[in-house]
Design a protein around this motif. Structure first.
Motif, mmCIF file in Angstrom:
data_model
loop_
_atom_site.group_PDB
_atom_site.id
_atom_site.type_symbol
_atom_site.label_atom_id
_atom_site.label_comp_id
_atom_site.label_asym_id
_atom_site.label_seq_id
_atom_site.Cartn_x
_atom_site.Cartn_y
_atom_site.Cartn_z
ATOM 1 N N CYS A 17 -56.456 41.709 -52.181
ATOM 2 C CA CYS A 17 -55.607 41.977 -51.023
ATOM 3 C C CYS A 17 -54.760 43.240 -51.183
ATOM 4 N N GLU A 18 -54.654 43.738 -52.415
ATOM 5 C CA GLU A 18 -53.921 44.979 -52.720
ATOM 6 C C GLU A 18 -52.401 44.849 -52.640
ATOM 7 N N THR A 19 -51.898 43.639 -52.648
ATOM 8 C CA THR A 19 -50.445 43.462 -52.649
ATOM 9 C C THR A 19 -49.840 44.025 -53.944
ATOM 10 N N THR A 22 -49.616 47.717 -53.810
ATOM 11 C CA THR A 22 -48.584 48.092 -52.841
ATOM 12 C C THR A 22 -47.175 48.003 -53.417
ATOM 13 N N VAL A 23 -46.856 46.877 -54.045
ATOM 14 C CA VAL A 23 -45.480 46.737 -54.538
ATOM 15 C C VAL A 23 -45.269 47.632 -55.753
ATOM 16 N N ALA A 25 -46.679 50.608 -56.191
ATOM 17 C CA ALA A 25 -46.447 51.947 -55.627
ATOM 18 C C ALA A 25 -45.036 52.040 -55.050
ATOM 19 N N PHE A 26 -44.587 50.977 -54.414
ATOM 20 C CA PHE A 26 -43.266 50.986 -53.766
ATOM 21 C C PHE A 26 -42.158 51.271 -54.769
ATOM 22 N N ILE A 27 -42.264 50.681 -55.958
ATOM 23 C CA ILE A 27 -41.186 50.899 -56.934
ATOM 24 C C ILE A 27 -41.461 52.091 -57.850
ATOM 25 N N GLU A 120 -38.666 40.219 -63.235
ATOM 26 C CA GLU A 120 -40.007 40.236 -63.815
ATOM 27 C C GLU A 120 -40.880 41.281 -63.120
ATOM 28 N N ALA A 124 -46.717 40.515 -60.434
ATOM 29 C CA ALA A 124 -46.887 39.096 -60.727
ATOM 30 C C ALA A 124 -46.063 38.240 -59.766
ATOM 31 N N LEU A 125 -44.886 38.734 -59.391
ATOM 32 C CA LEU A 125 -44.040 37.961 -58.478
ATOM 33 C C LEU A 125 -44.640 37.888 -57.075
ATOM 34 N N MET A 126 -45.345 38.945 -56.682
ATOM 35 C CA MET A 126 -45.776 39.021 -55.283
ATOM 36 C C MET A 126 -47.240 38.682 -55.029
ATOM 37 N N CYS A 127 -48.098 38.651 -56.025
ATOM 38 C CA CYS A 127 -49.522 38.367 -55.776
ATOM 39 C C CYS A 127 -49.659 37.037 -55.017
ATOM 40 N N PRO A 128 -50.197 37.054 -53.796
ATOM 41 C CA PRO A 128 -50.268 35.802 -53.027
ATOM 42 C C PRO A 128 -51.253 34.798 -53.621
#
Ligand SMILES: Cc1cc2nc3c(=O)[nH]c(=O)nc-3n(C[C@H](O)[C@H](O)[C@H](O)COP(=O)(O)OP(=O)(O)OC[C@H]3O[C@@H](n4cnc5c(N)ncnc54)[C@H](O)[C@@H]3O)c2cc1C
Ligand code: SF4
Ligand code: SF4
Lengths: 175, 350
Positions: A17-19, A22-23, A25-27, A120, A124-128
């Motif tokens: 899903c590329e989450t 994405t996150v 790259a965001f940080i 953390e 790892a926190l955001m992977c759905p």
């Protein structure tokens, strides 16, 4: 030394899903360290530094610019890096890349700045799909097993704990 | 298992700014924007027409891809740790339109009302409109919307849909037109529920958007894969689907998407008998307006500027409702960057 942490990307569970990318790259000002590759038949493969136990990059670096921090992350001393790319040659995953901006090798540092603030790694926190697990070895092992049990049979594997551990640590020195 | 941490940028809510933001749509775009905004100290209320936050991740995508608990715990953390308030079963709309999933809402709120009540509004309502194919017989009984079918199946497992509502697919022949993520998920679920599934695609497995890997897993499970075929008409009996008539195709020159265009071969018609038929050929954006109030383009997408702001000052939009069908990661990206803009706009920096 604090307890060694692992960041494990489970190819069998990833849905592409590329989450994570994405996150990441965001940080990191738009340049992700974790990336999703897609095979010809559309299997999704998240690729990131495994912070290997017996890290070839760390061993090969002529200027000792690569070190392990207290959580176990394999990190770069940017001022010591001479850009010879020896680490890129030996990394099994082709992870390190030379940044013209930093004038040194860059790669995932397991969200070093975030860890300092008690947060953390963001991927790892955001992977759905819960395909990325972060933590001490035994915990990651349990979480991966628990998550894989929800996979369809085609995405499950009969692995012993020892075999799965080898996959998590990517380097066999702890075993 | 732990939940997705939509507030991944902070540990706890900082000092409050006193600004209030309404988010419409609790999918990945809306929830991620909420996570960013609470980390900046804003108060966030989320309106969604479904009974629970999560969007397609919760109500449509199968459990083996995205576990329900992963989404549920994530949404709950926003509520418990960051004081986000959810208004479920609440459809936001300026004007009128029926969309997929409307059976779940209990009240309607106007977009313009939210605009008055809040300092900023973010629209993240996704693509809850299933494309119709427009061939003879496409409204017969037994033709199921892919989204509805997936809601019923998953909604039943989540406790929102009574068993009678879920069609009994055991031993039934289900035809699926399409080869994208939706077609494949419908095929997985119908196969799991004991149906004899057949998929029909107008190009070949190499062009299939869901990829050969997924489709081959389905084939190994007994799903039949027909490629280079396109539906011509649906044949009914007493108002119900009985069969589909298909035409064979060949691939011509590449079209604007770079994939070779399927060309129907005249006279190649053949029929396949079916009990149910699902057209999974695409979905379209469902903005909470119908042709007025904020600007949309001819494909129903909300038009936004580089700040993710719509044609109305103070109303922003993000996710599939702006981009058309994408993926979770893209929706999350959009939610994040829209939230950055909202925060800066609320602080008077934009
Ligand atoms: C069957 C299927 C399978 C998919 N599989 C994958 C996959 O494997 N990997 C992947 O990355 N992506 C997948 N996707 C795509 C992904 O789900 C979407 O891109 C993503 O969910 C879009 O996020 P969003 O936040 O923009 O919208 P959504 O997730 O659609 O959320 C929109 C929310 O808005 C609410 N809403 C809509 N209209 C209104 C209204 N008027 N008032 C109030 N609330 C409203 C809805 O109830 C919903 O909760 C799949 C999509 C489908 C349909
Ligand atoms: S966020 Fe998780 S599921 Fe999505 S691409 Fe990354 S590893 Fe795969
Ligand atoms: S060898 Fe590659 S994967 Fe292993 S620690 Fe070094 S950069 Fe990371």
């Amino acid at each position: 030394m604090m307890e060694r942490k692992y960041l494990y990307l489970d190819y069998l569970t990833c849905i592409g899903c590329e989450t994570c990318e994405t996150v990441c790259a965001f940080i990191h000002d738009g340049s992700p360290n974790i990336r999703i590759y897609v095979t010809e038949n559309k299997q999704y493969v998240p690729i990131n530094c495994k912070h290997c136990d017996d890290a070839p990059c760390l061993r090969v670096c002529p200027t000792h610019a690569i070190y392990r921090d207290e959580d176990g992350a394999v990190r770069i001393h940017e001022d010591k890096c001479i850009g010879c790319l020896a680490c890129l040659q030996v990394c099994p995953y082709g992870v390190p890349f030379y940044s013209l901006k930093v004038k040194a090798i860059t790669k995932c540092d397991m969200c070093a700045e975030r860890r300092e603030e008690g947060l953390e790694p963001a991927c790892a926190l955001m992977c759905p799909a819960e395909a990325i697990q972060y933590g001490p070895l035994e915990m990651v092992l349990e979480l991966v097993k628990e998550r894989r049990a929800k996979n369809i049979p085609e995405h499950q594997r009969e692995l012993s704990d020892e075999e799965l551990k080898k996959s998590i640590v990517s380097g066999y020195s702890v075993l | 298992m732990r939940g997705m941490k939509f507030s991944f940028l902070c540990r706890s809510k900082p000092e409050r700014t006193g600004k209030r933001v309404a988010i419409i749509g609790a999918g990945p775009a809306g929830l991620t924007a909420a996570g960013y905004l609470v980390c900046k100290g804003h108060d966030v209320d989320i309106y969604d027409k479904m009974p629970e936050p999560g969007g397609l991740m919760l109500f449509v995508i199968p459990e083996f891809r995205i576990p329900v608990e992963r989404v549920r715990l994530g949404a709950k953390e926003l509520e418990e740790e960051f004081e986000v308030t959810y208004y479920p079963r609440t459809k936001v709309m300026e004007g009128e339109r029926e969309d997929e999933g409307d059976e779940f809402y209990e009240r309607i709120v106007k977009l313009s009302e939210l605009k008055e009540k809040y300092d900023a509004v973010l629209i993240a309502t996704g693509i809850w409109n299933v494309r119709r194919i427009g061939i003879p017989g496409d409204d017969l009984e037994g033709i199921l919307s892919p989204l509805e079918l997936l809601f019923w199946i998953k909604g039943h497992e989540l406790g929102y849909v009574p068993k009678e509502k879920v069609p009994d697919l055991e031993g039934k022949r289900v035809g699926i037109i399409g080869a994208g993520l939706t077609a494949v998920d419908v095929a997985f679920e119908c196969n799991r529920l004991g149906a004899e599934v057949e998929m029909f695609y107008r190009r070949t497995i190499r062009e299939a958007p869901a990829g050969a890997y997924e489709i081959n897993i389905l084939r190994n499970r007994g799903v039949k894969w027909f490629e280079l075929v396109t539906p011509k008409r649906v044949i009914g009996e007493n108002g119900r689907v009985k069969a589909i008539e298909l035409l064979r195709t060949r691939l011509g020159e590449p079209d604007e998407t770079g994939r070779r265009r399927p060309i129907p071969i005249p006279g190649s018609e053949f029929q396949v008998e079916l009990d149910y038929l699902v057209f999974a050929i695409g979905m379209a954006p469902t903005p909470p307006v119908n042709g007025s109030y904020i600007a949309t383009d001819r494909r129903a997408r909300i038009v936004v500027d580089s700040r993710h702001m719509t044609s109305v000052e103070g109303i922003f939009a993000a996710g599939d409702v702006v981009n058309g069908p994408t993926k979770v990661g893209r929706a999350i990206k959009d939610g994040l960057y829209a939230a950055v803009s909202i925060d800066r706009w609320l602080r008077g920096e934009l």
